[in-house]
Design a protein around this motif. Structure first.
Motif, PDB file in Angstrom:
ATOM      1  N   ALA A   1     -26.648  78.985  81.026  1.00 24.51           N
ATOM      2  CA  ALA A   1     -26.774  77.754  80.243  1.00 24.51           C
ATOM      3  C   ALA A   1     -26.171  76.567  80.987  1.00 24.51           C
ATOM      4  O   ALA A   1     -26.729  75.458  80.969  1.00 24.51           O
ATOM      5  CB  ALA A   1     -26.099  77.925  78.885  1.00 24.51           C
ATOM      6  N   GLU A   2     -25.022  76.777  81.649  1.00 25.74           N
ATOM      7  CA  GLU A   2     -24.379  75.686  82.393  1.00 25.74           C
ATOM      8  C   GLU A   2     -25.240  75.242  83.571  1.00 25.74           C
ATOM      9  O   GLU A   2     -25.362  74.032  83.848  1.00 25.74           O
ATOM     10  CB  GLU A   2     -23.001  76.132  82.870  1.00 25.74           C
ATOM     11  CG  GLU A   2     -21.970  76.242  81.751  1.00 25.74           C
ATOM     12  CD  GLU A   2     -20.665  76.853  82.208  1.00 25.74           C
ATOM     13  OE1 GLU A   2     -19.654  76.687  81.498  1.00 25.74           O
ATOM     14  OE2 GLU A   2     -20.651  77.518  83.263  1.00 25.74           O
ATOM     15  N   ASN A   3     -25.830  76.192  84.290  1.00 22.27           N
ATOM     16  CA  ASN A   3     -26.705  75.826  85.409  1.00 22.27           C
ATOM     17  C   ASN A   3     -27.941  75.070  84.926  1.00 22.27           C
ATOM     18  O   ASN A   3     -28.397  74.120  85.570  1.00 22.27           O
ATOM     19  CB  ASN A   3     -27.138  77.080  86.170  1.00 22.27           C
ATOM     20  CG  ASN A   3     -26.100  77.510  87.193  1.00 22.27           C
ATOM     21  OD1 ASN A   3     -25.148  76.789  87.465  1.00 22.27           O
ATOM     22  ND2 ASN A   3     -26.280  78.690  87.754  1.00 22.27           N
ATOM     23  N   PHE A   4     -28.469  75.480  83.772  1.00 15.37           N
ATOM     24  CA  PHE A   4     -29.613  74.774  83.185  1.00 15.37           C
ATOM     25  C   PHE A   4     -29.220  73.333  82.859  1.00 15.37           C
ATOM     26  O   PHE A   4     -29.956  72.392  83.192  1.00 15.37           O
ATOM     27  CB  PHE A   4     -30.067  75.512  81.930  1.00 15.37           C
ATOM     28  CG  PHE A   4     -31.201  74.843  81.214  1.00 15.37           C
ATOM     29  CD1 PHE A   4     -32.520  75.119  81.562  1.00 15.37           C
ATOM     30  CD2 PHE A   4     -30.974  73.940  80.184  1.00 15.37           C
ATOM     31  CE1 PHE A   4     -33.574  74.505  80.898  1.00 15.37           C
ATOM     32  CE2 PHE A   4     -32.021  73.314  79.525  1.00 15.37           C
ATOM     33  CZ  PHE A   4     -33.326  73.600  79.886  1.00 15.37           C
ATOM     34  N   ASP A   5     -28.069  73.149  82.220  1.00 16.67           N
ATOM     35  CA  ASP A   5     -27.620  71.801  81.851  1.00 16.67           C
ATOM     36  C   ASP A   5     -27.354  70.945  83.084  1.00 16.67           C
ATOM     37  O   ASP A   5     -27.596  69.726  83.070  1.00 16.67           O
ATOM     38  CB  ASP A   5     -26.356  71.895  80.989  1.00 16.67           C
ATOM     39  CG  ASP A   5     -26.636  72.467  79.599  1.00 16.67           C
ATOM     40  OD1 ASP A   5     -27.802  72.410  79.170  1.00 16.67           O
ATOM     41  OD2 ASP A   5     -25.690  72.970  78.966  1.00 16.67           O
TER      42      ASP A   5
ATOM     43  N   GLY B   1     -31.386  65.398  86.741  1.00 20.39           N
ATOM     44  CA  GLY B   1     -32.754  64.897  86.723  1.00 20.39           C
ATOM     45  C   GLY B   1     -33.743  65.772  87.463  1.00 20.39           C
ATOM     46  O   GLY B   1     -34.883  65.355  87.707  1.00 20.39           O
ATOM     47  N   LYS B   2     -33.334  67.004  87.836  1.00 26.03           N
ATOM     48  CA  LYS B   2     -34.236  67.896  88.560  1.00 26.03           C
ATOM     49  C   LYS B   2     -35.241  68.573  87.630  1.00 26.03           C
ATOM     50  O   LYS B   2     -36.274  69.070  88.073  1.00 26.03           O
ATOM     51  CB  LYS B   2     -33.435  68.947  89.321  1.00 26.03           C
ATOM     52  CG  LYS B   2     -32.572  68.342  90.427  1.00 26.03           C
ATOM     53  CD  LYS B   2     -31.821  69.427  91.187  1.00 26.03           C
ATOM     54  CE  LYS B   2     -30.996  68.806  92.313  1.00 26.03           C
ATOM     55  NZ  LYS B   2     -30.259  69.838  93.083  1.00 26.03           N
TER      56      LYS B   2
ATOM     57  N   ILE C   1     -42.407  64.055  87.054  1.00 30.52           N
ATOM     58  CA  ILE C   1     -41.198  64.789  86.705  1.00 30.52           C
ATOM     59  C   ILE C   1     -41.500  66.279  86.607  1.00 30.52           C
ATOM     60  O   ILE C   1     -42.653  66.686  86.459  1.00 30.52           O
ATOM     61  CB  ILE C   1     -40.611  64.310  85.357  1.00 30.52           C
ATOM     62  CG1 ILE C   1     -41.616  64.558  84.209  1.00 30.52           C
ATOM     63  CG2 ILE C   1     -40.224  62.848  85.436  1.00 30.52           C
ATOM     64  CD1 ILE C   1     -41.058  64.243  82.839  1.00 30.52           C
ATOM     65  N   LYS C   2     -40.433  67.089  86.700  1.00 30.46           N
ATOM     66  CA  LYS C   2     -40.557  68.528  86.532  1.00 30.46           C
ATOM     67  C   LYS C   2     -40.324  68.842  85.053  1.00 30.46           C
ATOM     68  O   LYS C   2     -39.194  68.925  84.591  1.00 30.46           O
ATOM     69  CB  LYS C   2     -39.541  69.269  87.409  1.00 30.46           C
ATOM     70  CG  LYS C   2     -39.814  69.150  88.902  1.00 30.46           C
ATOM     71  CD  LYS C   2     -41.103  69.895  89.283  1.00 30.46           C
ATOM     72  CE  LYS C   2     -41.332  69.858  90.789  1.00 30.46           C
ATOM     73  NZ  LYS C   2     -42.569  70.582  91.184  1.00 30.46           N
ATOM     74  N   GLN C   3     -41.408  68.987  84.327  1.00 27.58           N
ATOM     75  CA  GLN C   3     -41.336  69.218  82.892  1.00 27.58           C
ATOM     76  C   GLN C   3     -41.105  70.699  82.597  1.00 27.58           C
ATOM     77  O   GLN C   3     -41.815  71.558  83.110  1.00 27.58           O
ATOM     78  CB  GLN C   3     -42.639  68.774  82.228  1.00 27.58           C
ATOM     79  CG  GLN C   3     -42.712  69.015  80.737  1.00 27.58           C
ATOM     80  CD  GLN C   3     -41.800  68.078  79.955  1.00 27.58           C
ATOM     81  OE1 GLN C   3     -41.522  66.971  80.393  1.00 27.58           O
ATOM     82  NE2 GLN C   3     -41.341  68.526  78.801  1.00 27.58           N
TER      83      GLN C   3
END
Length: 423
Positions: A57-61, A67-68, A181-183
């Protein structure tokens, strides 16, 4: 018929709240697992091709904050991460070199996962599990065989063009691409399409790409998983249930041959073990109560020392013959006198409990002696022999039952023999 080896890849989508569940399982952070085949002492053999530096979860946030990736326009319960599971049946790895072969195999499979995810930066974790024992195959072959497979947790992203709206000050830019953007979107990453009149998830084509990728990497000797087959998409628990059911059917056929005699002995052994366990529990309770009494005895000894101090206080006499106490000594004597009055009732009650306790211990010792002659050791010897050589024991019992009962020899009785000595 010979076993057909098949390579299989599954893809499953998850919501953000499920990050911790997948992380605890994949990274082996749980204290216990519903899958009893997982052996924690082999955890160090699991291979990470990419290990998450923080929690999933932290890596996702962090990717979101940098902005990746973008979750713009997503619903609150949207799927935000996927998991790929690459797998081949255990027999394939066992025949081709086991653990070392599996490591090289899934290292090549990980390269395909990078392509499917759109880049390694979108992969949160990739770990090969080597700590799950294949129970059915191990029992069939007579040695431990492990189920090697690869878990890859990644973020499904697609390129989304953001265009200038009419609110743009430059009319010439309206409708043109503002940015790409990377959606984060599982549905757009894996859209459904129609094939032969049926809706099919596009990740079913992974079966083709996985097979072709591994063949090109030099790994052969297996077939492609069938697209649309429910077998290859079974959850891990369902797969284990099928294995256990197969094993149970085999064992049930063996048990039927020994069912009558063995069941009776099992019940006898279980009954005696339960009685012994209950007696052990009662004995443990009595030990704790005795320990408490020992502590109370220690307190009584300390009180005796205090009594000696009181006697010393009374040795100070005045001319009239009365004892003279200092204010400090009087406070000590007064406090002890009050406590003594209160303690009389407590001491009387403790004496009653001690008498009852000693009576219970005597009764318990008598009951334990009654079970000394039950022959539990002989019964356990038979039980252990039946475990070690079930077929020979079954044949021996069948042979005994076919023969007429032995007549007691009055002249010279045979020496007593324990069951199972000839096995």
């Amino acid at each position: 018929m010979a076993q057909t080896d098949r390579c299989v890849v599954r893809n499953q989508a998850y919501q953000k709240k499920e990050f911790s569940i997948r992380e605890r399982h994949n990274e082996r952070k749980n204290e216990s697992y519903y899958n009893a085949d997982i052996q924690p002492d082999r955890k160090h053999l699991n291979v990470h091709f990419k290990q998450s530096s923080q929690t999933y979860a932290e890596n996702f946030d962090n990717l979101l904050a940098a902005g990746k990736i973008s979750t713009r326009g997503q619903k609150a319960n949207a799927n935000v991460f996927d998991e790929l599971v690459f797998d081949v049946n255990s027999e394939y790895f066992d025949r081709n070199g086991g653990y070392e072969y599996a490591k090289s195999f899934f290292e090549a499979a990980y390269q395909l996962a990078i392509k499917e995810a759109g880049g390694e930066e979108y992969i949160l974790s990739a770990v090969m599990h080597a700590d799950e024992r294949n129970k059915a195959l191990s029992e069939k072959l007579g040695y431990d065989v492990y189920h090697y497979h690869l878990h890859v947790v990644y973020i499904p992203v697609v390129d989304k063009e953001v265009r200038w709206t009419k609110r743009c000050r430059d009319p010439a830019l309206v409708g043109t691409v503002k940015e790409v953007i990377k959606q984060v979107s599982h549905s757009k990453k894996w859209p459904r399409y129609k094939e032969n009149g049926h809706w099919v998830n596009s990740y079913s084509l992974l079966q083709d790409r996985f097979f072709e990728h591994m063949q090109a990497a030099g790994f052969t000797g297996f077939q492609r998983g069938e697209r649309g087959s429910t077998t290859e998409h079974l959850a891990v628990l369902d797969y284990k249930i099928q294995q256990d059911q197969t094993r149970a059917n085999i064992l049930s056929q063996l048990v039927i041959k020994q069912e009558t005699t063995a069941a009776a002995l099992d019940l006898a052994i279980q009954s005696k073990e339960q009685i012994a366990a209950r007696l052990d529990e009662k004995a443990e309770v009595q030990k704790k109560q005795l320990h408490q009494l020992n502590n109370q005895t220690t307190v009584a000894k300390q009180a005796a020392a205090t009594f000696a101090d009181i006697d010393r206080m009374g040795n100070k006499h005045t001319i009239t013959g009365n004892a003279s106490l200092s204010p400090a000594d009087w406070q000590t004597v007064s406090a002890l006198a009050k406590e003594g009055v209160k303690s009389r009732g407590i001491i009387a009650e403790l004496k009653k409990k001690l008498t009852a306790l000693m009576h219970k211990i005597t009764e318990l010792e008598k009951r334990l002696k009654q079970y000394e002659g039950l022959g539990i050791t002989d019964t356990m010897q038979y039980y252990q022999a039946r475990q070690r050589a079930p077929r020979r024991m079954a044949n021996t019992i069948a042979d005994i039952m076919r023969q007429p009962p032995e007549q007691e020899q009055r002249s010279a009785p045979e020496p007593k023999r324990s069951i199972g000595l000839d096995i």
